[in-house]
Scaffold this active site. Sequence first.
Site, short mmCIF file in Angstrom:
data_model
loop_
_atom_site.label_atom_id
_atom_site.label_comp_id
_atom_site.label_asym_id
_atom_site.label_seq_id
_atom_site.Cartn_x
_atom_site.Cartn_y
_atom_site.Cartn_z
N TRP A 226 -16.91 -4.20 -1.52
CA TRP A 226 -16.64 -3.50 -0.24
C TRP A 226 -17.49 -2.26 -0.06
O TRP A 226 -17.85 -1.91 1.04
CB TRP A 226 -15.15 -3.21 -0.09
CG TRP A 226 -14.58 -2.12 -0.94
CD1 TRP A 226 -14.19 -2.21 -2.23
CD2 TRP A 226 -14.30 -0.78 -0.54
NE1 TRP A 226 -13.69 -1.02 -2.67
CE2 TRP A 226 -13.74 -0.11 -1.65
CE3 TRP A 226 -14.46 -0.05 0.65
CZ2 TRP A 226 -13.35 1.22 -1.63
CZ3 TRP A 226 -14.06 1.28 0.68
CH2 TRP A 226 -13.53 1.91 -0.44
N GLU B 82 -4.67 1.45 9.80
CA GLU B 82 -4.19 2.83 10.00
C GLU B 82 -4.08 3.16 11.48
O GLU B 82 -3.13 3.81 11.92
CB GLU B 82 -5.17 3.83 9.36
CG GLU B 82 -5.15 3.88 7.84
CD GLU B 82 -6.21 2.98 7.23
OE1 GLU B 82 -6.60 1.96 7.86
OE2 GLU B 82 -6.64 3.26 6.09
N TYR C 148 -16.37 -4.27 8.23
CA TYR C 148 -15.16 -3.47 8.43
C TYR C 148 -14.80 -3.47 9.92
O TYR C 148 -15.36 -2.73 10.71
CB TYR C 148 -15.33 -2.06 7.85
CG TYR C 148 -14.82 -2.07 6.42
CD1 TYR C 148 -15.30 -3.05 5.55
CD2 TYR C 148 -13.82 -1.23 5.99
CE1 TYR C 148 -14.79 -3.16 4.27
CE2 TYR C 148 -13.31 -1.33 4.70
CZ TYR C 148 -13.80 -2.30 3.84
OH TYR C 148 -13.30 -2.42 2.59
N HIS D 208 -2.83 3.07 -4.81
CA HIS D 208 -2.15 2.75 -3.54
C HIS D 208 -0.72 2.29 -3.80
O HIS D 208 -0.27 1.27 -3.26
CB HIS D 208 -2.93 1.66 -2.79
CG HIS D 208 -4.22 2.16 -2.19
ND1 HIS D 208 -4.27 3.02 -1.13
CD2 HIS D 208 -5.52 1.92 -2.53
CE1 HIS D 208 -5.53 3.30 -0.82
NE2 HIS D 208 -6.32 2.65 -1.67
N ASP E 171 -12.29 -2.43 11.30
CA ASP E 171 -11.56 -1.25 11.80
C ASP E 171 -12.53 -0.18 12.30
O ASP E 171 -12.11 0.78 12.94
CB ASP E 171 -10.62 -0.67 10.73
CG ASP E 171 -11.31 -0.31 9.42
OD1 ASP E 171 -12.41 -0.84 9.14
OD2 ASP E 171 -10.74 0.50 8.65
N ASP F 91 -8.65 -0.86 -6.09
CA ASP F 91 -9.52 0.14 -5.46
C ASP F 91 -8.88 1.52 -5.50
O ASP F 91 -7.68 1.67 -5.66
CB ASP F 91 -9.78 -0.24 -3.99
CG ASP F 91 -8.49 -0.28 -3.17
OD1 ASP F 91 -7.52 -0.90 -3.65
OD2 ASP F 91 -8.46 0.31 -2.08
N GLU F 92 -9.73 2.51 -5.31
CA GLU F 92 -9.33 3.89 -5.03
C GLU F 92 -8.15 4.36 -5.87
O GLU F 92 -7.13 4.78 -5.33
CB GLU F 92 -9.00 4.01 -3.53
CG GLU F 92 -10.20 3.68 -2.65
CD GLU F 92 -9.92 3.76 -1.15
OE1 GLU F 92 -10.82 4.12 -0.40
OE2 GLU F 92 -8.79 3.43 -0.73
N ASP G 165 0.87 -1.18 0.00
CA ASP G 165 0.00 0.00 0.00
C ASP G 165 0.91 1.23 0.00
O ASP G 165 2.14 1.10 -0.05
CB ASP G 165 -0.96 -0.02 1.21
CG ASP G 165 -2.32 0.55 0.85
OD1 ASP G 165 -2.35 1.70 0.39
OD2 ASP G 165 -3.34 -0.14 1.03
N TRP H 238 -8.19 -3.05 8.33
CA TRP H 238 -7.28 -1.99 7.88
C TRP H 238 -6.62 -1.39 9.11
O TRP H 238 -7.31 -1.09 10.10
CB TRP H 238 -8.07 -0.93 7.11
CG TRP H 238 -8.77 -1.51 5.92
CD1 TRP H 238 -10.09 -1.82 5.82
CD2 TRP H 238 -8.17 -1.88 4.67
NE1 TRP H 238 -10.35 -2.35 4.57
CE2 TRP H 238 -9.20 -2.40 3.86
CE3 TRP H 238 -6.87 -1.83 4.17
CZ2 TRP H 238 -8.97 -2.87 2.56
CZ3 TRP H 238 -6.64 -2.29 2.87
CH2 TRP H 238 -7.68 -2.80 2.09
C1 TNX Z 1 -10.88 1.80 2.20
S1 TNX Z 1 -11.57 -1.01 1.40
C2 TNX Z 1 -9.77 1.19 1.68
C3 TNX Z 1 -8.54 1.10 2.48
C4 TNX Z 1 -8.66 1.83 3.79
C5 TNX Z 1 -10.04 1.55 4.38
C6 TNX Z 1 -10.26 2.12 5.74
C7 TNX Z 1 -10.57 -0.61 0.34
C8 TNX Z 1 -10.57 -1.46 -0.78
N1 TNX Z 1 -9.79 0.49 0.50
O1 TNX Z 1 -7.44 1.56 1.74
O2 TNX Z 1 -7.66 1.40 4.63
O3 TNX Z 1 -11.02 2.07 3.51
O4 TNX Z 1 -11.44 1.66 6.31
#
Ligand code: TNX
Length: 551
Positions: free
Chosen positions: A417, A493, A442, A266, A444, A350-351, A195, A491
């Site tokens: 997710w 963090e 989740y 990431h 976390d 993701d993201e 990441d 997760w």
């Molecule tokens: C989303 S779930 C993310 C993570 C973060 C998390 C925190 C996902 C595929 N990506 O990078 O750590 O939220 O809850």
Amino acid sequence: MKRFLFPLSFCISISILSCSDSTPVTPEPINIIPEPVSVQAQEGVLKIKKSISISLPEDISSHLNAYVNEVLSKSYGLSTTKGSTASAQLQFELKEGMTGITPYELVISDQAAKIIAGEEKGLFYGFQTFLQLFPAEKRDVYGLPAVNIQDHAQFEYRGLHLDVSRHFFGLDFIKKYIDLLAYHKFSKFHWHLTDDQGWRIEIKKYPELTDTGAYRNGTVIGRYPGTGNDNTRYGGYYTHEQVKEVLAYAASRYIEVIPEIELPGHASAAIAAYPELSCFPQQPTVIEQNMSEGSRQQQAAGRIKVVQETWGVFDDVFCAGKESTFEFLENVLAEVAELFPSKYLHIGGDECPKTHWKKCAACQKRMKENGLKDEHELQSYFVTRIEKFLNQKGKTIIGWDEILEGGLAPNAIVMSWRGQEGGRAAARMQHFAIMTPTSHSYLDYNQTEKEDSVTIGGFISLEKVYNYIPVPDSLSEAQAKFIMGGQGNVWTEYMHYPSKVEYMVYPRATALSEVLWSTKKDYKRFLEKMNTQYKRYGLWSVNAFPAQKLN
Ligand code: TNX
């Protein structure tokens, strides 16, 4: 302070029964998690004193034999001896023709306990159930209740994930985490290895990934955006040898390890190691607030790409325009594919912000040449190309649900997710899906509204996790078959230490284990069983979230 959270209304009639050597023993109450398909209590008690004789099929894996002996000795102080098939106190037997997902039977009489299954994994699950008929403490004499149990799993994919990038966890904790999965009959460990904040797996061909990418110059303090930076170099990674050690450990507990290598987003840690993987190698890494002194100095000295120190989503992603990006990723994935025996490889997905791709000449050229209408289609091109490479290596890819955007790669499995929708869409397209929605899985997120430690926020109670149903109503029976199961995501963090991970994950992962294994739903009964489960946490030295704080 209240001593017990859970109602103690469940009270089995405790009878004092006589055993062969005539000393009375009290049988343990039956509180099995995850709940088996059928449990029929019988008259009688199997008495075990100091040692236990065991018979296993001749050709059984040596690791199963070792596990059985080790747990009985470590947890219950029992010495073990090899017994004959007919008279051992604990008998394992393989039998053909049982139906269901990893079925087993456990039959306990006052003479012996017998575990019957179609495959070793089933014997292992039967053994886990057997262990739950012991008290959660060492005693001189154990009295196991006579019982007939028939059981099998509802879903094949019963997973727990762990992010080791945001915070790194050493081998001892990874093994403990796997032990806990085994006690709960989870079947998959999703190991989130890369990441923005750290690359955690040795890649022989690219040593900078760990020499540089596994360490950050500091970490933001407190909840994002934080109150400062701790200015402490932080990191770590697993060597191939260590990965192999984890794989062997997991295999001996019948747990499949699925590695995740994040792409195309990431990617800050990889880019810090090899800046040319970015669309803009000449642009410094952006850490908007609370950047460490170390990173300031590093950037001033000209090494402008740094490993991220704060949490979130970052624009600097793998460049989709350069051929060298794919060459790099294929080399990395080839090593990972070779190391991990699982047929699955998680590629993230993701993201991934498209800001850089929109401005990058190479990415725009790639889009034009391939007739891609937007950057989502470019992401789909990226993932599909990686999928093709991995399929040739015999691997099936799993990706977070963003891989649906711009077109799903032909054989990909979707990990849903952002709610259930991604999984539902995948199943309708006859793609397999794994459910891990932020609404229920989740781990976390806070588990009480009054959480007093620093966390990412949100709120998912034990009850909410317990009541989760992974297959959405709106799917037809045929579509529902594409839901492989579900997973809890962890997760890290805001989990700096193993004890914080345990505090966040348990007891909710216990509820999730029942969601994924059993078709039964009875929260009241589950809470009753949790009285015993908290004692087991003690036996396993798990720093579970305190029961008293849950309500
Ligand atoms: C989303 S779930 C993310 C993570 C973060 C998390 C925190 C996902 C595929 N990506 O990078 O750590 O939220 O809850």
